[in-house]
Design an enzyme around this catalytic site. Structure first.
Site, PDB file in Angstrom:
ATOM      1  N   GLY A  78      40.263   2.330  26.675  1.00 33.93           N
ATOM      2  CA  GLY A  78      40.156   1.620  25.296  1.00 33.93           C
ATOM      3  C   GLY A  78      40.463   0.404  24.768  1.00 33.93           C
ATOM      4  O   GLY A  78      40.828   0.265  23.651  1.00 33.93           O
ATOM      5  N   SER A  79      40.670  -0.405  25.810  1.00 32.54           N
ATOM      6  CA  SER A  79      41.290  -1.820  25.501  1.00 32.54           C
ATOM      7  C   SER A  79      40.368  -2.494  24.651  1.00 32.54           C
ATOM      8  O   SER A  79      40.987  -3.414  23.524  1.00 32.54           O
ATOM      9  CB  SER A  79      41.580  -2.619  26.625  1.00 32.54           C
ATOM     10  OG  SER A  79      40.466  -2.993  27.130  1.00 32.54           O
ATOM     11  N   ARG A 139      21.673  16.694  27.202  1.00 35.33           N
ATOM     12  CA  ARG A 139      22.118  15.345  26.454  1.00 35.33           C
ATOM     13  C   ARG A 139      21.693  15.480  25.279  1.00 35.33           C
ATOM     14  O   ARG A 139      22.507  15.025  24.299  1.00 35.33           O
ATOM     15  CB  ARG A 139      21.476  14.098  27.387  1.00 35.33           C
ATOM     16  CG  ARG A 139      21.635  12.971  26.752  1.00 35.33           C
ATOM     17  CD  ARG A 139      20.832  11.799  27.366  1.00 35.33           C
ATOM     18  NE  ARG A 139      21.026  11.836  28.767  1.00 35.33           N
ATOM     19  CZ  ARG A 139      21.945  11.308  29.422  1.00 35.33           C
ATOM     20  NH1 ARG A 139      23.079  10.760  28.587  1.00 35.33           N
ATOM     21  NH2 ARG A 139      22.145  11.301  30.754  1.00 35.33           N
ATOM     22  N   ARG A 190      28.218   7.080  28.736  1.00 33.82           N
ATOM     23  CA  ARG A 190      27.097   7.943  28.361  1.00 33.82           C
ATOM     24  C   ARG A 190      26.090   7.048  28.081  1.00 33.82           C
ATOM     25  O   ARG A 190      26.127   6.132  27.418  1.00 33.82           O
ATOM     26  CB  ARG A 190      27.273   8.684  27.514  1.00 33.82           C
ATOM     27  CG  ARG A 190      28.418   9.776  27.699  1.00 33.82           C
ATOM     28  CD  ARG A 190      28.241  11.234  28.330  1.00 33.82           C
ATOM     29  NE  ARG A 190      27.156  11.982  27.634  1.00 33.82           N
ATOM     30  CZ  ARG A 190      26.275  12.856  28.129  1.00 33.82           C
ATOM     31  NH1 ARG A 190      26.745  13.083  29.501  1.00 33.82           N
ATOM     32  NH2 ARG A 190      25.606  13.382  27.518  1.00 33.82           N
ATOM     33  N   HIS A 226      29.313  -5.161  27.516  1.00 33.23           N
ATOM     34  CA  HIS A 226      29.016  -4.805  28.877  1.00 33.23           C
ATOM     35  C   HIS A 226      29.610  -6.133  29.756  1.00 33.23           C
ATOM     36  O   HIS A 226      29.615  -7.338  29.425  1.00 33.23           O
ATOM     37  CB  HIS A 226      27.500  -4.854  29.275  1.00 33.23           C
ATOM     38  CG  HIS A 226      27.095  -4.541  30.565  1.00 33.23           C
ATOM     39  ND1 HIS A 226      27.109  -3.352  31.195  1.00 33.23           N
ATOM     40  CD2 HIS A 226      26.670  -5.351  31.447  1.00 33.23           C
ATOM     41  CE1 HIS A 226      26.783  -3.440  32.540  1.00 33.23           C
ATOM     42  NE2 HIS A 226      26.486  -4.772  32.646  1.00 33.23           N
ATOM     43  N   GLU A 270      16.826   1.972  23.569  1.00 37.41           N
ATOM     44  CA  GLU A 270      17.102   3.120  24.391  1.00 37.41           C
ATOM     45  C   GLU A 270      16.913   2.771  26.034  1.00 37.41           C
ATOM     46  O   GLU A 270      17.140   3.630  26.665  1.00 37.41           O
ATOM     47  CB  GLU A 270      15.514   3.767  24.128  1.00 37.41           C
ATOM     48  CG  GLU A 270      15.657   4.350  22.902  1.00 37.41           C
ATOM     49  CD  GLU A 270      14.284   4.954  22.195  1.00 37.41           C
ATOM     50  OE1 GLU A 270      13.245   5.284  23.248  1.00 37.41           O
ATOM     51  OE2 GLU A 270      13.885   5.111  21.157  1.00 37.41           O
ATOM     52  N   ASP A 328      21.786  -0.868  28.979  1.00 38.89           N
ATOM     53  CA  ASP A 328      22.204  -2.447  28.713  1.00 38.89           C
ATOM     54  C   ASP A 328      20.936  -3.381  28.310  1.00 38.89           C
ATOM     55  O   ASP A 328      21.029  -4.485  28.924  1.00 38.89           O
ATOM     56  CB  ASP A 328      22.809  -2.735  29.813  1.00 38.89           C
ATOM     57  CG  ASP A 328      24.115  -1.975  30.209  1.00 38.89           C
ATOM     58  OD1 ASP A 328      24.632  -1.214  29.496  1.00 38.89           O
ATOM     59  OD2 ASP A 328      24.433  -1.780  31.465  1.00 38.89           O
TER      60      ASP A 328
HETATM   61  C1  GRF Z   1      34.915  -2.766  29.691  1.00 39.20           C
HETATM   62  O1  GRF Z   1      34.801  -3.513  30.721  1.00 39.20           O
HETATM   63  C2  GRF Z   1      33.559  -2.720  28.995  1.00 39.20           C
HETATM   64  O2  GRF Z   1      32.683  -3.859  28.973  1.00 39.20           O
HETATM   65  C3  GRF Z   1      32.725  -1.628  29.755  1.00 39.20           C
HETATM   66  O3  GRF Z   1      33.717  -0.672  29.953  1.00 39.20           O
HETATM   67  C4  GRF Z   1      34.892  -1.343  30.066  1.00 39.20           C
HETATM   68  C5  GRF Z   1      35.824  -0.538  29.044  1.00 39.20           C
HETATM   69  O4  GRF Z   1      37.054  -0.966  29.041  1.00 39.20           O
HETATM   70  N1  GRF Z   1      31.530  -1.186  28.955  1.00 39.20           N
HETATM   71  P1  GRF Z   1      38.085  -0.389  27.710  1.00 39.20           P
HETATM   72  O5  GRF Z   1      38.077   1.052  28.127  1.00 39.20           O
HETATM   73  O6  GRF Z   1      37.576  -0.943  26.799  1.00 39.20           O
HETATM   74  O7  GRF Z   1      39.615  -1.150  28.372  1.00 39.20           O
END
Ligand code: GRF
Length: 211
Positions: A18-19, A71, A97, A115, A148, A151
């Site tokens: 969750g950074s 899903r 997901r 991403h 849909e 990425d």
């Molecule tokens: C990040 O590299 C983001 O781009 C990818 O998953 C990672 C999540 O990192 N989708 P964090 O949990 O936000 O630290």
């Protein structure tokens, strides 16, 4: 464009540390993004990101995807939780997901993802490893609207970083993560503060873009 006087209600979905959620939260607290994170949800009940959210006093929910039949059912329950919190924008932050069509349709052009590659290069898992394996000299991150596909939605913001000769997955991922933490708040702020529209695949910002 949102109404900057009324903070947009954001729901964050995450599966891990969750950074990026924390970076968004800090940017909002600094006054850089006219928003409020009203809900953090996860498909992983013990995700560290959920703990951070609770520590910050933000409402959370956990919905283990292994406990729902399909899903579609899982997505429907997530949408229900987001709607119950009157969420207007959904920010995916390391949410492992793929969202089904009903989810995307529930928040049209209001779901963002980050991403760790310069899309359209290296979608999917282990993007940083894909870049290293391919031997690219630059890497980076992309914030995009979710459609849909995988990425594949319209791109809002990208930041590039160099790839060093001695990089491994950990060092490159760390360099990309630093710029992720800048790109996500910047992209969200632009979408909330500026007029924009989607023309073909391109997001056009500016007064002429109107909405
Ligand atoms: C990040 O590299 C983001 O781009 C990818 O998953 C990672 C999540 O990192 N989708 P964090 O949990 O936000 O630290």
């Amino acid at each position: 464009m949102g109404n900057a006087d009324v903070p947009a209600r954001i729901g964050v979905l995450l599966s891990g540390r969750g950074s990026n959620f924390v970076a968004l939260h800090r940017a909002i607290a600094r006054g850089d993004v006219p928003a409020r994170i009203v809900l953090v949800g996860s498909n992983v009940p013990d995700a560290p990101g959920l703990r951070h959210a609770r520590d910050l006093g933000i409402e959370t929910y956990a919905l283990d995807h292994r406990r729902t039949a399909s899903r579609a059912e899982h997505d429907a329950r997530v949408v229900e939780a987001l709607r119950a919190a009157s969420v207007e924008w959904v920010c995916l932050a390391g949410y492992m997901r793929i969202l089904g069509p009903a989810f995307v349709a529930a928040f049209p052009r209001r779901v963002l993802n980050i991403h760790p590659s310069l899309l359209p290069a290296f979608p999917g898992l282990e993007a940083q490893r894909q870049a290293l394996d391919h031997g690219t000299r630059v890497a980076g991150c992309t914030v995009h609207l979710v459609d849909e596909g995988l990425d594949s939605g319209p791109i809002v913001e990208q930041i590039a970083v160099p790839v060093a000769d001695d990089d491994d997955v950990a060092s490159l991922s760390a360099r990309i993560l630093e710029v992720e933490h800048l790109a996500y708040p910047k992209a969200l702020a632009r979408l909330l503060e500026e007029p924009w529209s989607v023309v073909g695949r391109r997001i056009r910002f500016g007064p002429a873009a109107g909405r």
